[in-house]
Scaffold this motif. Structure first.
Motif, mmCIF file in Angstrom:
data_model
loop_
_atom_site.group_PDB
_atom_site.id
_atom_site.type_symbol
_atom_site.label_atom_id
_atom_site.label_comp_id
_atom_site.label_asym_id
_atom_site.label_seq_id
_atom_site.Cartn_x
_atom_site.Cartn_y
_atom_site.Cartn_z
ATOM 1 N N VAL A 67 -62.736 16.478 34.684
ATOM 2 C CA VAL A 67 -61.739 16.865 34.637
ATOM 3 C C VAL A 67 -60.779 16.245 35.963
ATOM 4 C CG1 VAL A 67 -58.730 18.759 34.613
ATOM 5 C CG2 VAL A 67 -60.699 18.390 32.542
ATOM 6 N N ASP A 68 -61.739 16.697 36.948
ATOM 7 C CA ASP A 68 -61.182 16.962 38.600
ATOM 8 C C ASP A 68 -61.397 15.343 38.593
ATOM 9 O OD1 ASP A 68 -60.377 19.461 38.904
ATOM 10 O OD2 ASP A 68 -62.824 19.654 39.746
ATOM 11 N N ILE A 69 -62.195 14.482 38.163
ATOM 12 C CA ILE A 69 -62.833 13.181 38.170
ATOM 13 C C ILE A 69 -61.433 12.424 37.726
ATOM 14 C CG2 ILE A 69 -64.754 11.228 38.072
ATOM 15 C CD1 ILE A 69 -66.753 13.545 38.779
ATOM 16 N N GLU A 70 -61.187 12.330 37.126
ATOM 17 C CA GLU A 70 -60.388 11.592 36.423
ATOM 18 C C GLU A 70 -59.042 11.895 37.284
ATOM 19 O OE1 GLU A 70 -60.254 12.993 31.841
ATOM 20 O OE2 GLU A 70 -61.772 11.937 31.707
ATOM 21 N N ARG A 71 -58.510 13.144 37.108
ATOM 22 C CA ARG A 71 -57.357 13.466 37.915
ATOM 23 C C ARG A 71 -57.657 12.493 39.700
ATOM 24 N NH1 ARG A 71 -56.608 15.934 42.437
ATOM 25 N NH2 ARG A 71 -57.982 17.771 42.055
ATOM 26 N N LEU A 72 -58.489 12.414 39.862
ATOM 27 C CA LEU A 72 -59.189 12.288 41.451
ATOM 28 C C LEU A 72 -58.444 10.162 41.162
ATOM 29 C CD1 LEU A 72 -61.490 14.392 43.007
ATOM 30 C CD2 LEU A 72 -59.002 13.790 44.230
ATOM 31 N N ALA A 73 -59.488 9.907 39.797
ATOM 32 C CA ALA A 73 -59.644 8.448 40.331
ATOM 33 C C ALA A 73 -58.316 7.049 39.456
ATOM 34 C CB ALA A 73 -60.380 8.454 38.359
ATOM 35 N N ALA A 74 -57.147 8.239 39.185
ATOM 36 C CA ALA A 74 -55.505 8.528 38.768
ATOM 37 C C ALA A 74 -55.148 8.316 39.592
ATOM 38 C CB ALA A 74 -55.906 8.718 37.025
ATOM 39 N N ASP A 75 -55.316 8.426 40.824
ATOM 40 C CA ASP A 75 -54.854 9.559 41.904
ATOM 41 C C ASP A 75 -53.570 8.320 42.869
ATOM 42 O OD1 ASP A 75 -54.037 11.490 43.335
ATOM 43 O OD2 ASP A 75 -54.488 12.235 44.735
ATOM 44 N N GLY A 76 -54.043 6.888 42.384
ATOM 45 C CA GLY A 76 -53.557 6.575 42.836
ATOM 46 C C GLY A 76 -54.098 5.259 43.687
ATOM 47 N N HIS A 77 -53.474 4.200 44.424
ATOM 48 C CA HIS A 77 -54.536 3.618 44.493
ATOM 49 C C HIS A 77 -55.647 3.355 45.572
ATOM 50 C CE1 HIS A 77 -55.248 -1.064 45.916
ATOM 51 N NE2 HIS A 77 -55.000 -0.689 47.000
ATOM 52 N N TYR A 78 -56.791 3.056 45.534
ATOM 53 C CA TYR A 78 -57.366 2.995 46.699
ATOM 54 C C TYR A 78 -57.859 1.706 47.261
ATOM 55 C CZ TYR A 78 -58.643 8.030 45.157
ATOM 56 O OH TYR A 78 -58.320 8.930 44.831
ATOM 57 N N GLU A 79 -58.489 1.306 48.505
ATOM 58 C CA GLU A 79 -58.409 0.505 49.361
ATOM 59 C C GLU A 79 -60.591 -0.025 48.557
ATOM 60 O OE1 GLU A 79 -58.179 -3.284 50.399
ATOM 61 O OE2 GLU A 79 -56.702 -1.944 49.690
ATOM 62 N N THR A 80 -61.013 1.444 48.192
ATOM 63 C CA THR A 80 -62.279 0.471 48.616
ATOM 64 C C THR A 80 -62.671 1.544 47.897
ATOM 65 O OG1 THR A 80 -62.594 2.652 50.224
ATOM 66 C CG2 THR A 80 -62.292 0.615 51.420
ATOM 67 N N GLN A 81 -64.106 1.835 46.591
ATOM 68 C CA GLN A 81 -64.638 2.346 46.211
ATOM 69 C C GLN A 81 -65.935 4.181 46.369
ATOM 70 O OE1 GLN A 81 -67.353 0.655 42.943
ATOM 71 N NE2 GLN A 81 -67.491 -1.008 44.685
#
Length: 130
Positions: free
Chosen positions: A62-76
């Motif tokens: 759940v934490d990972i999914e929240r972080l992934a959807a937390d906004g735009h990332y420039e880098t992996q």
């Protein structure tokens, strides 16, 4: 020789927004996470069946999914760093290997990713910094 036990999450497609692309660039259609968590053998080699005796990985997902959807990332790498930080919040996790890859990178083929192994000393530093 010490005992090593792991919990493995492989091939999790995460919904995220990573990178900036021009009109002629190939935009990846998948970001895939592999995660290996080293944990105490006491949480794997159990005498009784029951969730209270093992590491419950569901809250971490759940934490990972929240972080992934937390906004735009420039880098992996930035998303990976944040996922490792989330892992550090779980005392049962002794070390982490993480790999994040995107595909395709060329017309319909290939993947490109980043992998890191984070040892217990690094996790401990992250825990005390939080």
């Amino acid at each position: 020789m010490s005992n090593n036990c792991t919990v493995e999450l492989k091939g999790l497609v995460i919904q995220t927004d990573i990178g900036t692309y021009g009109p002629d660039d190939i935009v990846p259609d998948a970001h895939v996470l592999d995660l290996t968590l080293w944990i105490s053998p006491a949480l794997v080699l159990i005498a009784e069946d029951g969730m209270q005796h093992v590491f419950d990985y569901d809250p971490l997902i759940v934490d990972i999914e929240r972080l992934a959807a937390d906004g735009h990332y420039e880098t992996q790498e930035r998303l990976m760093t944040r996922i490792v930080g989330a892992c550090a919040r779980y005392p049962a996790i002794e070390a982490v290997e993480i790999a994040l890859r995107k595909s395709p990178v060329r017309r319909g083929s290939g993947s490109l990713g980043v992998r890191a192994h984070v040892d217990g000393a690094t996790l401990a530093r992250l825990r005390t910094a939080a």
